[in-house]
Design a protein around this motif. Structure first.
Motif, PDB file in Angstrom:
ATOM      1  N   LYS A 442       0.815  -1.225   0.000  1.00 30.13           N
ATOM      2  CA  LYS A 442       0.000   0.000   0.000  1.00 30.13           C
ATOM      3  C   LYS A 442       0.843   1.266   0.000  1.00 30.13           C
ATOM      4  O   LYS A 442       0.297   2.362   0.150  1.00 30.13           O
ATOM      5  CB  LYS A 442      -0.915  -0.002   1.232  1.00 30.13           C
ATOM      6  N   GLN A 444       2.848   2.337   2.254  1.00 30.52           N
ATOM      7  CA  GLN A 444       2.834   2.990   3.558  1.00 30.52           C
ATOM      8  C   GLN A 444       4.245   2.971   4.143  1.00 30.52           C
ATOM      9  O   GLN A 444       5.060   2.108   3.839  1.00 30.52           O
ATOM     10  CB  GLN A 444       1.877   2.268   4.512  1.00 30.52           C
ATOM     11  N   ASP A 451      -3.455  -3.404   9.198  1.00 31.27           N
ATOM     12  CA  ASP A 451      -2.592  -4.362   8.502  1.00 31.27           C
ATOM     13  C   ASP A 451      -2.399  -5.625   9.327  1.00 31.27           C
ATOM     14  O   ASP A 451      -2.386  -6.738   8.783  1.00 31.27           O
ATOM     15  CB  ASP A 451      -1.239  -3.710   8.207  1.00 31.27           C
TER      16      ASP A 451
END
Length: 685
Positions: A442, A444, A451
């Motif tokens: 993602k 991130q 998650d």
């Protein structure tokens, strides 16, 4: 890094490649004899045998060397081999041929005369001192006598060609056996995985010098009891006088048993890292080879090396591959490789000669198959169980592995530990890694709580498969099926909390799933809780029957699990009034997936067991159907919402489930196991 026989530069020496070295020597000798030495001598011109005879008859040949496979000769000076003058016709009084200049072999030959013969010169068998070119030809078999007469008639000096030199003779006798030995060594080297050809019986243990395993007790979490047991081993290795001065003897062997992934190997490495002593690591399967006696030789070599480095630790992983119980009715008899290796291990651990300063640590997840002689005191004095961690242990393990990743501030490792009962240390490490991979996909920079929750579902249910598209009827059946699980499970005692309902396919065969996670660790289950779990498993099938009036194949796994639970209630747990507290099955595996085998019982008892299992399943099935009929409107409402959103979780799901109603007979069924409608039906029949 392994430090077996390390050099001063810190790099372990490479094993000698016997086969390659021998082949290199043979190639070198071949090149010297057949390439270098011939290159040092004069070049030879190959001619036909007829050309050689022509030159002899013409009187142009000065000297010849006769061999079995080759004839070499030189021509007189001033004579060309390709343009030799044909021989002149002979006369009754032939005149002598014109004299030619002297050669290194002496004067030119004269025809027979009363004068003394010309002096001879020293042999020059390879014509290396001649300026004339050397010619060679291949003789014809069975023509030696005629050739000698021809050479004598034409006054050609000839002699036998010398045999090969010392190197040629040596190669002729030694080269064939060396080639055979080289090929054999090469094949044996390949068969032994790159080891030296003559070291089949050598131990393959990896040696870590001074406990340089890179692991200490700080890297091991969640196994406080096991660590406390093993700290005594470390203290003895560091301060042996503390124990020996009062007569105490440290355990010779420590056996680590437990389910896979709980950290048995990690604990052994931590012991070596804390003690700072040499650490030998080897797997039980590395002792067993095709040839009988090789495993026993490796055991002897391992303990011989360990004695030289004492005090030290020898760690044998997967001991069950080596230490299975011996059997008198073995198909191979009593001399097979596994038994010979085990016998040698028993002798080395506690035989006539002790192993002072050598501590054996072994790990296995199948202790029930080990030989009794191997488990007795004196060999493995201490048995340490490394079990799955509890909630506090799981949280400690998560914190150890979370040091390697960047966590967001909303991450609550305590909550993750609560939602992961039964997870081993390896499962938790995989959980953290899966969450980090999800965050990286993602884009991130931090791992969030979402998650980690998604990683739990991936570990439990498998990878989400949105590519598997269900048709509208299948989606509707799956939706009602999963809602049936959720409603029945919510009303059952001791049941796990229903966290999520999804109709998104996951894993191999799950078209949808209902996620139930416990709120605390449970180590025992009461009889009513097992009945409630069976009813929950049958809730999906019951929902299909209530709504559609027919069933699908989606409940096959649920039925299998429910049947197993009901059979265990009767045959193992003794939760049946007719059969009583009698065990009819034996657990064969302790830490792996428990398999049970029914002992020998009478046909009447077998039939009674089947009847009682069927009665438990039928009662739970009717309870689930009654609950769903009573909550039909709620079932329809939740299923429609799930069809629209595909996923239902959190507070929204809890608000729906709180509206579920329980039948009045539910409490009696949970306590007695008797469902009145079923009892009336059985009585009428």
């Amino acid at each position: 890094m392994p430090a077996e026989n390390k050099k001063k530069d810190g790099k372990p020496p490479q094993p000698r490649n016997f086969g390659s070295s021998l082949l290199s020597l043979l190639v070198t000798l071949f090149l010297i004899n057949y390439v270098v030495l011939p290159a040092l001598g004069p070049g030879r011109t190959r001619v036909s045998y007829s050309e050689f005879l022509k030159q002899v008859r013409a009187g142009n040949v000065e000297e010849a060397l006769l061999g079995e496979t080759e004839i070499r000769y030189i021509l007189k000076e001033g004579t060309e081999g390709a343009e030799a003058t044909p021989a002149q016709p002979t006369s009754p009084s032939p005149s002598p041929p014109p004299s030619s200049p002297s050669s290194s072999f002496g004067e030119a030959h004269e025809p027979p005369s009363p004068s003394p013969p010309p002096p001879t010169t020293p042999e020059a068998p390879n014509f290396r001192d001649q300026q004339q070119p050397v010619y060679s030809t291949v003789p014809i078999a069975d023509n030696t006598r005629n050739l000698v007469e021809l050479l004598e008639e034409n006054n050609v000096e000839f002699r036998a060609a010398p045999q090969g030199g010392f190197l040629s003779t040596l190669l002729g006798w030694v080269l064939p056996p060396l080639i055979f030995v080289g090929i054999w060594a090469w094949f044996l080297q390949r068969a032994q995985g790159g080891s030296a050809a003559l070291t089949v019986g050598r131990s393959k243990a990896r040696i870590y010098a001074e406990g340089n395993t890179g692991v200490t007790f700080d890297d091991v979490a969640g196994e406080d009891e096991a660590k406390a047991e093993l700290e005594e081993i470390v203290e003895f290795l560091k301060q042996p006088d503390k124990y020996t001065r009062i007569g105490a003897v440290i355990p010779k062997g420590v056996l680590l048993v437990g389910p896979p992934g709980t950290g048995k190997t990690l604990l052994a490495k931590a012991i070596a890292g804390e003690a700072g002593v040499p650490f030998f690591s080897i797997s039980g399967s590395e002792f067993i080879e095709l040839f009988v006696g090789v495993g026993a030789a490796r055991v002897r070599d391992l303990f011989q090396q360990a004695k030289q480095k004492a005090p030290c630790i020898v760690f044998i992983d997967e001991l069950d591959a080596l230490g299975k119980a011996r059997s008198s009715n073995s198909a191979l008899g009593s001399n097979d490789e596994q038994e010979q290796t085990l016998n040698q291990l028993l002798t080395e651990m506690d035989g006539f000669e002790g192993n002072t300063g050598v501590i054996i640590i072994a790990a296995t997840n199948r202790p029930e198959v080990l030989d009794p002689a191997l488990r007795r005191p004196g060999r493995f004095d201490r048995l340490v169980t490394v079990d799955r961690p509890d909630k506090l242990g799981r949280e400690a393990i998560l914190r150890v592995h979370a040091k390697k990743v960047q966590l967001d501030s909303d991450v609550d490792l305590g909550a993750i530990a609560t939602r992961t009962p039964g997870f081993s240390g390896a499962d938790l490490a995989n959980l953290i890694n899966e969450a980090a991979l999800l965050a990286a996909r993602k884009n991130q920079t931090l791992v969030r709580m979402a998650d980690l929750n998604e990683a739990i579902e991936r570990v439990i249910a498998g990878l989400e498969r949105k590519s598997r598209v269900l048709n509208p009827l299948e989606r509707k059946i799956v939706s009602y099926h999963e809602v049936g699980h959720a409603i029945v499970g919510f009303l059952m005692p001791g049941s796990n909390r229903v966290e999520k309902i999804s109709i998104v396919p996951r894993g191999v065969g799950a078209l949808g799933y209902t996620l139930q996670l416990p709120e605390e660790d449970r180590f025992l289950m009461a009889e009513d809780e097992i009945r409630g779990r069976i009813a929950t498993l049958l809730g999906g099938r019951s929902s299909e029957e209530v709504v559609f009036g027919k069933v699908s194949t989606g409940a096959s796994d649920d039925i299998q699990k429910a049947t197993d639970l009901a059979e265990r209630m009767v045959t193992i747990y003794g939760m049946n009034s007719k059969l009583g507290p009698v065990a009819f099955e034996r657990i064969q595996q302790q830490f792996l997936n428990p398999n049970s085998a029914r002992r020998i019982i009478s046909p009447e008892v077998t039939a009674l067991i089947d009847q009682e299992v069927q009665r438990i399943i039928d009662a739970a099935h009717q309870v689930a159907q009654e609950i769903l009929r009573l909550n039909r409107d709620l079932l329809e409402e939740i299923a429609e919402t799930l069809l629209q959103n595909e996923v239902l979780e959190g507070e929204a799901l809890q608000q729906y489930l709180k509206r579920a109603k329980a039948p009045t007979e539910l409490t009696d069924w949970l306590q007695t196991g008797e469902w009145q409608p079923l009892a009336d039906e059985l009585g009428n029949s």
